[in-house]
Design an enzyme around this catalytic site. Structure first.
Site, PDB file in Angstrom:
ATOM      1  N   LYS A 123       0.642  -1.627   0.007  1.00  0.00           N
ATOM      2  CA  LYS A 123       0.592   0.139   0.070  1.00  0.00           C
ATOM      3  C   LYS A 123       0.795   1.018  -0.106  1.00  0.00           C
ATOM      4  CE  LYS A 123      -0.547   2.956   3.830  1.00  0.00           C
ATOM      5  NZ  LYS A 123       0.045   2.336   4.934  1.00  0.00           N
ATOM      6  N   ASP A 210      -4.067   6.358   5.131  1.00  0.00           N
ATOM      7  CA  ASP A 210      -3.322   5.773   6.207  1.00  0.00           C
ATOM      8  C   ASP A 210      -3.293   4.045   6.134  1.00  0.00           C
ATOM      9  OD1 ASP A 210      -0.289   6.062   6.062  1.00  0.00           O
ATOM     10  OD2 ASP A 210      -0.363   6.748   8.077  1.00  0.00           O
ATOM     11  N   HIS A 215      -6.175  -0.309   6.737  1.00  0.00           N
ATOM     12  CA  HIS A 215      -5.334  -1.250   8.042  1.00  0.00           C
ATOM     13  C   HIS A 215      -6.857  -2.041   8.586  1.00  0.00           C
ATOM     14  CE1 HIS A 215      -2.009  -1.226   6.556  1.00  0.00           C
ATOM     15  NE2 HIS A 215      -1.803  -0.165   7.307  1.00  0.00           N
ATOM     16  N   LYS A 303       0.452   4.071  22.226  1.00  0.00           N
ATOM     17  CA  LYS A 303       0.630   2.615  21.242  1.00  0.00           C
ATOM     18  C   LYS A 303      -0.312   1.531  21.670  1.00  0.00           C
ATOM     19  CE  LYS A 303       3.266   0.751  17.815  1.00  0.00           C
ATOM     20  NZ  LYS A 303       2.626   1.005  16.723  1.00  0.00           N
TER      21      LYS A 303
HETATM   22  C1  BG6 Z   1       1.953   2.171   7.934  1.00  0.00           C
HETATM   23  C2  BG6 Z   1       1.429   3.306   8.529  1.00  0.00           C
HETATM   24  O1  BG6 Z   1       0.804   0.766   7.215  1.00  0.00           O
HETATM   25  O2  BG6 Z   1       1.577   1.224   9.061  1.00  0.00           O
HETATM   26  C3  BG6 Z   1       1.711   4.009   9.236  1.00  0.00           C
HETATM   27  O3  BG6 Z   1       1.319   3.764   6.685  1.00  0.00           O
HETATM   28  C4  BG6 Z   1       1.895   3.636  10.398  1.00  0.00           C
HETATM   29  O4  BG6 Z   1       2.223   5.138   9.654  1.00  0.00           O
HETATM   30  C5  BG6 Z   1       2.028   1.993  10.052  1.00  0.00           C
HETATM   31  O5  BG6 Z   1       2.674   4.101  11.424  1.00  0.00           O
HETATM   32  C6  BG6 Z   1       1.952   1.408  12.063  1.00  0.00           C
HETATM   33  O6  BG6 Z   1       2.147   0.123  11.881  1.00  0.00           O
HETATM   34  P1  BG6 Z   1       2.352  -1.639  13.205  1.00  0.00           P
HETATM   35  O7  BG6 Z   1       2.537  -2.122  12.474  1.00  0.00           O
HETATM   36  O8  BG6 Z   1       3.176  -0.893  13.696  1.00  0.00           O
HETATM   37  O9  BG6 Z   1       1.129  -0.945  13.477  1.00  0.00           O
END
Ligand code: BG6
Length: 441
Positions: A123, A210, A215, A303
């Protein structure tokens, strides 16, 4: 059986992704015996490297390094690959900016990479519905959909794959998984980091494109789809598409963290959102009447990615005569510390009947005592084996973009302080996911 006689070609191999993720993932697969020494890995790029100089960029064991080769540019690439042996399949990973995917695909086809070829892309797949459609059309002009592997790295997360197992291998949940017992669904994806060195990309995108459109829609589909008739990738994808077809987005609120406009690569008057709240619903037999809430953003206080399933309250009877028993919840901890938490009512010890909230926790890592494999490891191996379950179809991407069409870049932008999520405008009671702690405490 180990994968053998495959050529793995990485376009853009002089870049960061190959160095940080792809080559280390392939090295691990080799070490684990998943791919054998009959495979070759060919990097290409614009930078000139001798084979030795290319190999020395990676911290990998010598026997694995022998599989690595490098070729400059695209012209003559097919001949070069053919010169390395006879391969049953050629896997081409485009570690390139998405803007060149279509052009490179045409060049590959012109070079003679045909039916034995699989293309892997990451993506973003387009910028909106129209551009996603155009990209798919351009790719389909030279390669069949069955040859295109679109990565959504969330699908490779262990806790995400467990959603289907949890739902369809436990009869405990099957009867309650609908509007009959479920009150609402919440998805929360918080990051503490801001845009860091990706300001340029992010400013042209925003958090909805994004994270939410791809996702989080994937998470929602897995959580709400009907049982597929088999575990075949096409059957699973078909069920995800069915959910996407019946999704309607009700409202979107966009926010931006203070200081974002001074980040490198960001326009000083940018109105790109770094946080969004989304309310949507699914109009089908199972889910009509169940609101779904999403909160996603950067520069927040924590997070964590969680999905909260809030069950309907009990009737005001028996223990709940005064309406004090909290409804049950099922919390999927996607990350960090993958696991599942059940929020239940229990009696407190003693002669009186008093109720308290309690949790039952399932922690992935503790339970199975294994290291959870890196996403690229899994994705590359699946692509080599031709298993498309963890890859996204053209129809899924297009359908998802279509749902967001009226909401991209629309509406006011409000500011929030980094480290503090903005107050909600959705009028729902957000689950305090922090309160549950880790599934692995
Ligand atoms: C990516 C995005 O697809 O996923 C980022 O472009 C984001 O902006 C990231 O930080 C998050 O991935 P994860 O696996 O750390 O949740």
């Amino acid at each position: 059986m180990a994968v053998s006689h495959s050529a793995i070609v990485i376009l853009g191999a002089s870049g960061d992704l190959a160095k940080r993720k792809l080559i280390p993932a392939l090295a691990t697969l080799y070490e684990q015996g998943e791919i054998d020494e009959t495979n070759v890995i060919i990097g290409t790029g614009r930078t000139e490297y001798s084979p030795e100089a290319f190999r020395s960029r990676f911290d990998v064991p010598e026997d694995f390094a022998r599989l690595l080769h490098y070729y400059v540019g695209m012209e003559g690439l097919k001949k070069y690959v053919d010169g390395k042996g006879t391969f049953e399949q050629i896997i081409i990973f485009m570690a390139l900016p998405p803007s060149v995917y279509a052009q490179r695909a045409r060049e590959l086809a012109a070079e003679g990479f045909g039916a034995e070829t699989r293309i892997i892309i990451e993506k973003p797949f387009g910028y909106d519905y129209q551009s996603a459609r155009k990209l798919n059309e351009e790719l389909h002009a030279v390669y069949d959909e069955s040859q295109i592997f679109r990565i959504d790295h969330y699908l490779a997360k262990e806790a995400v794959q467990n959603i289907l197992v949890f739902r369809f291998a436990n009869n405990l949940f099957h009867p309650i998984w609908s509007s009959a017992a479920i009150d609402s669904i919440q998805i929360s994806a918080y990051e503490t980091i801001g845009v860091e060195d990706r300001g340029d990309y992010f400013d042209g995108s925003g958090i909805i494109r994004d994270m939410a459109q791809n996702h989080l829609m994937q998470l929602l589909c897995l959580m709400t789809m009907e049982a597929p008739v088999s575990l075949d990738a096409e059957e699973i994808r078909a069920q995800k598409v069915n959910v996407l077809k019946t999704i309607s987005i009700d409202s979107v609120h966009r926010y931006q963290y203070e200081g974002y406009r001074s980040e490198r690569g960001v326009k000083p008057d940018s109105t790109t959102e770094t946080f969004a709240e989304i309310k949507l619903h699914i109009d089908n037999f199972r889910w009509t009447g169940v609101p779904i809430y999403i909160r996603v953003g950067k520069a927040l206080d924590r997070k964590g990615t969680e999905i909260g399933i809030q069950l309907k309250p009990l009737p005001h009877l028996l223990f709940n005569q005064e309406g004090r028993v909290q409804p049950n919840r099922v919390i999927f901890k996607i990350q960090p510390a993958e696991g599942i938490i059940l929020d239940l009512a229990s009696k407190t010890p003693g002669s009186e009947v008093r109720l308290a909230r309690t949790t039952m926790k399932f922690c992935y890592e503790d339970e199975f005592d294994v290291e959870i494999p890196e996403a690229y490891q899994k994705l590359l191996l699946d692509a080599l084996r031709g298993n498309k379950t963890l890859f996204v179809s053209a129809e899924e991407t297009e359908m998802s973009w279509r749902k967001y069409a009226d909401f991209l870049d629309h509406g006011e932008i409000e500011l929030y302080k980094p480290g503090h999520p903005p107050p909600t405008k959705l009028g729902c009671e957000w689950i305090d996911f922090e309160r549950y702690g880790s599934a692995c405490d």
